[in-house]
Scaffold this motif. Structure first.
Motif, PDB file in Angstrom:
ATOM      1  N   ALA A   1      -3.864  -4.128  -2.138  1.00 29.13           N
ATOM      2  CA  ALA A   1      -3.197  -2.832  -2.040  1.00 29.13           C
ATOM      3  C   ALA A   1      -3.643  -1.890  -3.149  1.00 29.13           C
ATOM      4  CB  ALA A   1      -1.681  -3.036  -2.081  1.00 29.13           C
ATOM      5  N   VAL A   2      -3.832  -2.434  -4.339  1.00 30.18           N
ATOM      6  CA  VAL A   2      -4.268  -1.602  -5.466  1.00 30.18           C
ATOM      7  C   VAL A   2      -5.627  -0.985  -5.190  1.00 30.18           C
ATOM      8  CG1 VAL A   2      -5.048  -1.686  -7.873  1.00 30.18           C
ATOM      9  CG2 VAL A   2      -2.883  -2.753  -7.234  1.00 30.18           C
ATOM     10  N   LEU A   3      -6.557  -1.758  -4.639  1.00 32.52           N
ATOM     11  CA  LEU A   3      -7.901  -1.239  -4.374  1.00 32.52           C
ATOM     12  C   LEU A   3      -7.863  -0.011  -3.476  1.00 32.52           C
ATOM     13  CD1 LEU A   3      -9.843  -4.603  -3.924  1.00 32.52           C
ATOM     14  CD2 LEU A   3     -10.109  -2.967  -5.800  1.00 32.52           C
ATOM     15  N   LEU A   4      -6.925   0.027  -2.538  1.00 38.21           N
ATOM     16  CA  LEU A   4      -6.790   1.188  -1.653  1.00 38.21           C
ATOM     17  C   LEU A   4      -6.336   2.420  -2.420  1.00 38.21           C
ATOM     18  CD1 LEU A   4      -5.057  -0.370   1.488  1.00 38.21           C
ATOM     19  CD2 LEU A   4      -7.431   0.374   1.288  1.00 38.21           C
ATOM     20  N   ASN A   5      -5.629   2.203  -3.544  1.00 43.61           N
ATOM     21  CA  ASN A   5      -4.993   3.308  -4.257  1.00 43.61           C
ATOM     22  C   ASN A   5      -5.652   3.646  -5.590  1.00 43.61           C
ATOM     23  OD1 ASN A   5      -2.278   4.104  -2.740  1.00 43.61           O
ATOM     24  ND2 ASN A   5      -2.520   1.884  -2.573  1.00 43.61           N
ATOM     25  N   MET A   6      -6.767   2.995  -5.901  1.00 45.82           N
ATOM     26  CA  MET A   6      -7.480   3.323  -7.144  1.00 45.82           C
ATOM     27  C   MET A   6      -8.188   4.669  -7.014  1.00 45.82           C
ATOM     28  SD  MET A   6      -7.027   0.929  -9.455  1.00 45.82           S
ATOM     29  CE  MET A   6      -8.362   1.220 -10.633  1.00 45.82           C
ATOM     30  N   ARG A   7      -8.285   5.361  -8.133  1.00 43.32           N
ATOM     31  CA  ARG A   7      -9.043   6.609  -8.180  1.00 43.32           C
ATOM     32  C   ARG A   7     -10.517   6.301  -8.481  1.00 43.32           C
ATOM     33  NH1 ARG A   7      -5.976  11.024 -11.803  1.00 43.32           N
ATOM     34  NH2 ARG A   7      -7.501  12.352 -10.719  1.00 43.32           N
ATOM     35  N   ALA A   8     -11.374   7.272  -8.242  1.00 41.29           N
ATOM     36  CA  ALA A   8     -12.793   7.102  -8.571  1.00 41.29           C
ATOM     37  C   ALA A   8     -12.945   6.808 -10.062  1.00 41.29           C
ATOM     38  CB  ALA A   8     -13.570   8.360  -8.198  1.00 41.29           C
ATOM     39  N   HIS A   9     -13.825   5.846 -10.350  1.00 38.90           N
ATOM     40  CA  HIS A   9     -14.107   5.428 -11.729  1.00 38.90           C
ATOM     41  C   HIS A   9     -12.899   4.764 -12.397  1.00 38.90           C
ATOM     42  CE1 HIS A   9     -17.920   7.500 -11.401  1.00 38.90           C
ATOM     43  NE2 HIS A   9     -17.271   8.597 -11.038  1.00 38.90           N
ATOM     44  N   GLY A  10     -12.034   4.171 -11.575  1.00 38.60           N
ATOM     45  CA  GLY A  10     -10.899   3.434 -12.110  1.00 38.60           C
ATOM     46  C   GLY A  10     -11.340   2.138 -12.770  1.00 38.60           C
ATOM     47  N   ARG A  11     -10.460   1.585 -13.598  1.00 36.94           N
ATOM     48  CA  ARG A  11     -10.761   0.348 -14.321  1.00 36.94           C
ATOM     49  C   ARG A  11      -9.674  -0.686 -14.055  1.00 36.94           C
ATOM     50  NH1 ARG A  11     -10.386   5.275 -16.098  1.00 36.94           N
ATOM     51  NH2 ARG A  11      -9.552   4.890 -18.197  1.00 36.94           N
ATOM     52  N   ILE A  12     -10.098  -1.923 -13.819  1.00 33.83           N
ATOM     53  CA  ILE A  12      -9.168  -3.030 -13.596  1.00 33.83           C
ATOM     54  C   ILE A  12      -9.453  -4.114 -14.619  1.00 33.83           C
ATOM     55  CG2 ILE A  12      -8.385  -4.814 -12.003  1.00 33.83           C
ATOM     56  CD1 ILE A  12      -9.220  -2.989  -9.692  1.00 33.83           C
TER      57      ILE A  12
ATOM     58  N   ASP B   1       0.839  -1.199   0.000  1.00 29.37           N
ATOM     59  CA  ASP B   1       0.000   0.000   0.000  1.00 29.37           C
ATOM     60  C   ASP B   1       0.870   1.243   0.000  1.00 29.37           C
ATOM     61  OD1 ASP B   1      -1.987   1.920   0.338  1.00 29.37           O
ATOM     62  OD2 ASP B   1      -2.136   1.569   2.504  1.00 29.37           O
ATOM     63  N   ALA B   2       1.880   1.268   0.860  1.00 29.07           N
ATOM     64  CA  ALA B   2       2.777   2.421   0.942  1.00 29.07           C
ATOM     65  C   ALA B   2       3.569   2.592  -0.349  1.00 29.07           C
ATOM     66  CB  ALA B   2       3.719   2.271   2.130  1.00 29.07           C
ATOM     67  N   ALA B   3       3.985   1.480  -0.947  1.00 28.08           N
ATOM     68  CA  ALA B   3       4.739   1.551  -2.201  1.00 28.08           C
ATOM     69  C   ALA B   3       3.896   2.173  -3.305  1.00 28.08           C
ATOM     70  CB  ALA B   3       5.210   0.153  -2.606  1.00 28.08           C
ATOM     71  N   LEU B   4       2.661   1.741  -3.425  1.00 26.72           N
ATOM     72  CA  LEU B   4       1.789   2.277  -4.470  1.00 26.72           C
ATOM     73  C   LEU B   4       1.453   3.738  -4.209  1.00 26.72           C
ATOM     74  CD1 LEU B   4      -0.594  -0.763  -5.034  1.00 26.72           C
ATOM     75  CD2 LEU B   4       1.188   0.061  -6.568  1.00 26.72           C
ATOM     76  N   GLU B   5       1.281   4.091  -2.950  1.00 26.20           N
ATOM     77  CA  GLU B   5       1.006   5.495  -2.620  1.00 26.20           C
ATOM     78  C   GLU B   5       2.206   6.367  -2.974  1.00 26.20           C
ATOM     79  OE1 GLU B   5      -0.656   8.137   1.167  1.00 26.20           O
ATOM     80  OE2 GLU B   5      -0.457   5.953   1.328  1.00 26.20           O
TER      81      GLU B   5
END
Length: 379
Positions: A248-259, A223-227
């Protein structure tokens, strides 16, 4: 019908799966047999083709075919391997004899074939005739084959990218990830990739021109790495790992992000993968709420799924051959980019069918650098 040289039996060396595999696969789960034989002529009345296999592709999905699991085979896109039989995969081959009007002797093809010297192919659902021979034939196991179409469909069709967006790719130095990153860079995105060694991180930054890259094994807090790399958040995540990385990615996604859920290699060797057992192919889940998680100190499963709702994130799994119809359009894009040097591709080539089991295990162990494949013979 094009005729073969003769109707005699020839030796057909094969890679055989001993039995279904539990836990991490080993070379000893497979063996190379020289006892097989085959006629190099299509059986009378068959519309099949006899091919000489030139290159074989090592792909992560092959691990899923090494188990017998109703949760996998019931609603999955491809069947399990059969113990005692040659393993199956994608490869590049030359047609030696044909009973099919769409193929003739001497044609080069790529698609599903056996891990053996010669194969009789009767299913042409995912078989493509190679029209462009100005590139290395090995590219049809990678950049011009299934991994290339996977990168194209997943990035452009599922993620709908826009110039300037923030893109993160896990397993970024592999057969698919290295292409997704280059597509994103050519579009004008900010691109970060994760990999499992310093050599791979250097490759991402210096060869594939990623903006940044990091070794996930050296990051105690993902999480810290992605931030750190995405202080403003992630717009697009090309998912190849699952597990803790997805969390960890889910914590750092922006609104309306796509996976784009291409693969989840963290799940391949688990006896009980974290899978949705009863969903049908192309099923849909509308994530409105998750009340079972509200009062837990530590939510269950993938812990941060609530962020799908908070941030209105769209996550979609996909199977590349649902996008076969885009293959000509994909070639129109990528062939000029290869010719102009705008896209580069790194391969890890093992030589000889005997090296096949070790090459496949290298892929599962993350020891490969770039696209892992096996050269059977050059022709």
């Amino acid at each position: 019908m094009e005729s073969g040289n003769d109707n005699e039996l020839v030796r057909n060396k094969q890679v055989i799966l001993k039995d279904y595999v539990s836990g991490f696969p080993k070379e000893l789960d497979m063996f190379v047999s020289s006892n097989g034989t085959m006629k190099l002529k299509v059986p009378e009345g068959s519309n099949g083709i006899v091919v000489k296999n030139l290159y074989l592709s090592c792909d992560p999905y092959m691990r899923s075919r090494m188990i017998k699991n109703k949760a996998i085979t019931g609603n999955y896109y491809i069947d399990s391997f059969k113990p005692g039989s040659p393993i199956l995969g994608l490869g590049v081959a030359k047609v030696l004899d044909s009973g099919n009007p769409n193929f003739k002797k001497g044609d080069l093809v790529w698609g599903r074939t056996g891990w053996e010297e010669y194969s009789l192919i009767t299913d042409f659902q995912n078989m493509f005739k190679i029209q462009h021979t100005e590139v290395p034939m090995s590219y049809y196991t990678g950049i011009l084959g299934m991994p290339g179409l996977t990168a194209y469909a997943g990035f452009y069709e599922l993620c709908s990218p826009k110039k300037g967006e923030n893109v993160f790719i896990s397993t970024a130095s592999g057969a698919v990830g290295q292409l997704v990153g280059q597509f994103a860079k050519l579009l004008g995105c900010y691109v970060v990739g994760s990999a499992g060694s310093k050599e791979k991180v250097d490759l991402l930054k210096n060869k594939f021109n990623f903006n940044e890259a990091f070794n996930y094994k050296e990051e105690p807090d993902l999480d810290a790495a992605l931030e750190r790399y995405f202080p403003e958040g992630i717009d697009i995540y090309f998912e190849n790992v699952g597990g803790k990385m997805l969390d960890a990615v889910l914590l750092n996604m922006r609104a309306h992000g796509r996976i784009a859920a291409c693969g989840m290699i963290s799940q391949h060797n688990l006896d009980k993968p974290e899978v949705l057992l009863n969903m049908r192919a192309h099923g849909r889940i509308a994530a409105c709420g998750m009340i079972s998680q509200h009062n837990l100190d530590k939510p269950e499963g993938v812990h941060n799924l609530m962020h799908l709702i908070y941030k209105r994130i769209r996550i979609e799994g996909f199977f590349v051959f649902d996008y076969d119809h885009l293959y000509p359009k994909f070639l129109e894009l990528v062939l000029p980019q290869i010719a102009e040097g705008k896209i580069v591709y790194v391969e890890d080539i093992a030589e000889g069918l005997e090296s096949g089991p070790a090459a496949l295990i290298r892929l599962f162990s993350g020891l490969n650098i770039g696209k892992q494949l096996v050269l059977i013979t050059q022709e």
